[in-house]
Design a protein around this motif. Structure first.
Motif, PDB file in Angstrom:
ATOM      1  N   SER A 162       1.031  -1.171   0.173  1.00  0.00           N
ATOM      2  CA  SER A 162      -0.032   0.146   0.122  1.00  0.00           C
ATOM      3  C   SER A 162       0.799   1.179   0.003  1.00  0.00           C
ATOM      4  O   SER A 162       0.658   2.349   0.123  1.00  0.00           O
ATOM      5  N   ILE A 163       2.290   1.087  -0.220  1.00  0.00           N
ATOM      6  CA  ILE A 163       3.107   2.286  -0.502  1.00  0.00           C
ATOM      7  C   ILE A 163       3.748   2.279  -1.780  1.00  0.00           C
ATOM      8  O   ILE A 163       3.889   1.447  -2.477  1.00  0.00           O
ATOM      9  N   ALA A 164       3.708   3.686  -1.943  1.00  0.00           N
ATOM     10  CA  ALA A 164       4.382   3.924  -3.519  1.00  0.00           C
ATOM     11  C   ALA A 164       5.564   4.916  -3.001  1.00  0.00           C
ATOM     12  O   ALA A 164       5.450   5.588  -2.051  1.00  0.00           O
ATOM     13  N   VAL A 165       6.557   5.012  -3.978  1.00  0.00           N
ATOM     14  CA  VAL A 165       7.747   5.818  -3.808  1.00  0.00           C
ATOM     15  C   VAL A 165       7.674   6.976  -5.009  1.00  0.00           C
ATOM     16  O   VAL A 165       7.654   6.416  -6.110  1.00  0.00           O
ATOM     17  N   ILE A 166       7.940   8.103  -4.767  1.00  0.00           N
ATOM     18  CA  ILE A 166       7.893   9.020  -5.540  1.00  0.00           C
ATOM     19  C   ILE A 166       9.457   9.771  -5.246  1.00  0.00           C
ATOM     20  O   ILE A 166       9.658  10.183  -4.112  1.00  0.00           O
ATOM     21  N   SER A 175       4.954  -0.850  -3.398  1.00  0.00           N
ATOM     22  CA  SER A 175       4.296  -1.247  -4.754  1.00  0.00           C
ATOM     23  C   SER A 175       4.546  -0.935  -6.122  1.00  0.00           C
ATOM     24  O   SER A 175       4.462  -1.563  -6.986  1.00  0.00           O
ATOM     25  N   SER A 176       5.703   0.327  -5.876  1.00  0.00           N
ATOM     26  CA  SER A 176       5.756   0.825  -7.216  1.00  0.00           C
ATOM     27  C   SER A 176       6.774   1.777  -6.735  1.00  0.00           C
ATOM     28  O   SER A 176       6.852   2.450  -5.811  1.00  0.00           O
ATOM     29  N   ALA A 177       7.363   2.589  -8.083  1.00  0.00           N
ATOM     30  CA  ALA A 177       8.249   3.767  -7.890  1.00  0.00           C
ATOM     31  C   ALA A 177       8.093   4.510  -9.027  1.00  0.00           C
ATOM     32  O   ALA A 177       8.195   3.982 -10.128  1.00  0.00           O
ATOM     33  N   VAL A 204      -1.011   0.416  -6.207  1.00  0.00           N
ATOM     34  CA  VAL A 204      -0.886   0.463  -4.736  1.00  0.00           C
ATOM     35  C   VAL A 204      -2.290  -0.169  -4.374  1.00  0.00           C
ATOM     36  O   VAL A 204      -3.204  -0.244  -5.119  1.00  0.00           O
ATOM     37  N   ARG A 205      -2.115  -1.202  -3.348  1.00  0.00           N
ATOM     38  CA  ARG A 205      -3.295  -1.716  -2.855  1.00  0.00           C
ATOM     39  C   ARG A 205      -3.714  -0.905  -1.776  1.00  0.00           C
ATOM     40  O   ARG A 205      -3.038  -0.795  -0.440  1.00  0.00           O
ATOM     41  N   PRO A 206      -5.098  -0.530  -1.521  1.00  0.00           N
ATOM     42  CA  PRO A 206      -5.477   0.314  -0.482  1.00  0.00           C
ATOM     43  C   PRO A 206      -5.342  -0.387   0.827  1.00  0.00           C
ATOM     44  O   PRO A 206      -5.746  -1.828   0.783  1.00  0.00           O
ATOM     45  N   GLU A 207      -5.226   0.305   1.895  1.00  0.00           N
ATOM     46  CA  GLU A 207      -4.929  -0.579   3.118  1.00  0.00           C
ATOM     47  C   GLU A 207      -6.689  -0.854   3.615  1.00  0.00           C
ATOM     48  O   GLU A 207      -7.534  -0.082   3.250  1.00  0.00           O
TER      49      GLU A 207
END
Length: 301
Positions: free
Chosen positions: A137-141, A166-168, A295-298
């Motif tokens: 549920s975390i994405a990094v930018i 989940s992604s960046a 992202v998967r919602p919490e």
């Protein structure tokens, strides 16, 4: 989109008082004043917080319940910038997707050279996991140097044996402190923001004698196997264009899902002009769609 919008932004940047390689204290003030010059919309909510021992600014837009968490790393060549100054761009991302964004105030060089920023990034990510936030549920930018730092964080996560986010997404990433990209020369006359001289100065401040080929300093030179899906955006006018192109190729060779989008005529981190530049708004629409698709919602396991 009209090319004239991007041309106007480039002219504005070229005539700005910012010298990225100038006196660090003076340029920190100039950089923050430039980024903070536009007032924030009334529906943007911010608060200072901490991720473990690392300061951060939480950004939300509107009253929508959070569908995930974004860990954000600002730019500034590892020597300038702040979480507070990044809120304008961060809020434009938050407006487009129902996530809470935490912009990290990682330590800056030259006072805190490499690997302090990487240590802070990993500490912030660990703090989210320790709070019970699921990695998926975390994405990094990250943008510019923050893009390089986001990539270095992914490598540190892999080294520590932690679950990947989940992604960046990296916007105009500075991923190669050796400055070996061909566009360092071929785009030198077109880039209104960056110069080889300025990046050389700031790289020396950050590295403080460390090897610029070290993967945590220059993730372009790392083994990228096992990283999460990547979205890479870069402008056609910037000297760091080749960092983005080579990063996408290396990710693909490492079997990492990767999406690369370049924007002809766009300068470095043009996404910061989303309220007034059509192509910048379209770029952030893509960022939001990419986040939402991974992202998967919490609470939805």
């Amino acid at each position: 989109m009209t090319r004239s919008q991007l041309d106007s932004v480039s002219e504005l940047l070229q005539n700005s008082p910012l010298d990225l390689g100038g006196d660090v204290e003076k340029m920190r003030r100039v950089f923050d004043e430039m980024l903070g010059s536009a007032p924030l919309p009334d529906d943007v909510r911010t608060r200072t917080t901490e991720l473990g021992t690392v300061p951060a600014v939480e950004v939300r837009v509107g009253a929508t319940a959070s569908a995930g968490t974004v860990l954000y790393f600002h730019g500034g060549a590892y020597a300038l910038g702040s979480a507070a100054a990044s809120v304008g761009l961060v809020s434009e991302i938050a407006r487009r997707t129902a996530v809470t964004i935490l912009s990290v105030d990682y330590r800056l060089a030259p006072e805190h050279p490499f690997p302090a920023a990487v240590d802070d990034a990993l500490a912030a990510y660990r703090a989210l996991l320790d709070r019970g936030v699921p990695a998926d549920s975390i994405a990094v930018i990250g943008e510019s140097a923050g893009g390089g730092l986001a990539l270095a964080l992914l490598l540190a996560i892999r080294e520590a044996g932690l679950p990947q986010p989940s992604s960046a997404t990296v916007l105009s990433p500075w991923a190669d402190l050796t400055q070996s990209g061909s566009t360092m020369d071929t785009r030198a006359d077109a880039d209104p923001v960056l110069t080889r001289r300025a990046l050389r100065t700031r790289a020396a401040d950050y590295l403080a004698g460390a090897d610029p080929h070290s993967p945590p300093a220059s993730p372009l030179h790392a083994d990228l196997c096992g990283l999460p899906p990547l979205l890479i955006q870069a402008g056609g006018r910037e000297i760091l264009l080749d960092d983005a192109l080579r990063l996408a190729a290396r990710a693909a060779h490492a079997d990492v899902p990767v999406t690369l989008r370049t924007f002809p005529g766009a300068p470095h981190v043009f996404q910061g002009f989303a309220p007034v530049v059509d192509e910048a708004a379209q770029a952030l629409d893509q960022v939001a769609a990419f986040i939402d698709s991974h992202v998967r919602p919490e609470g939805r396991r």
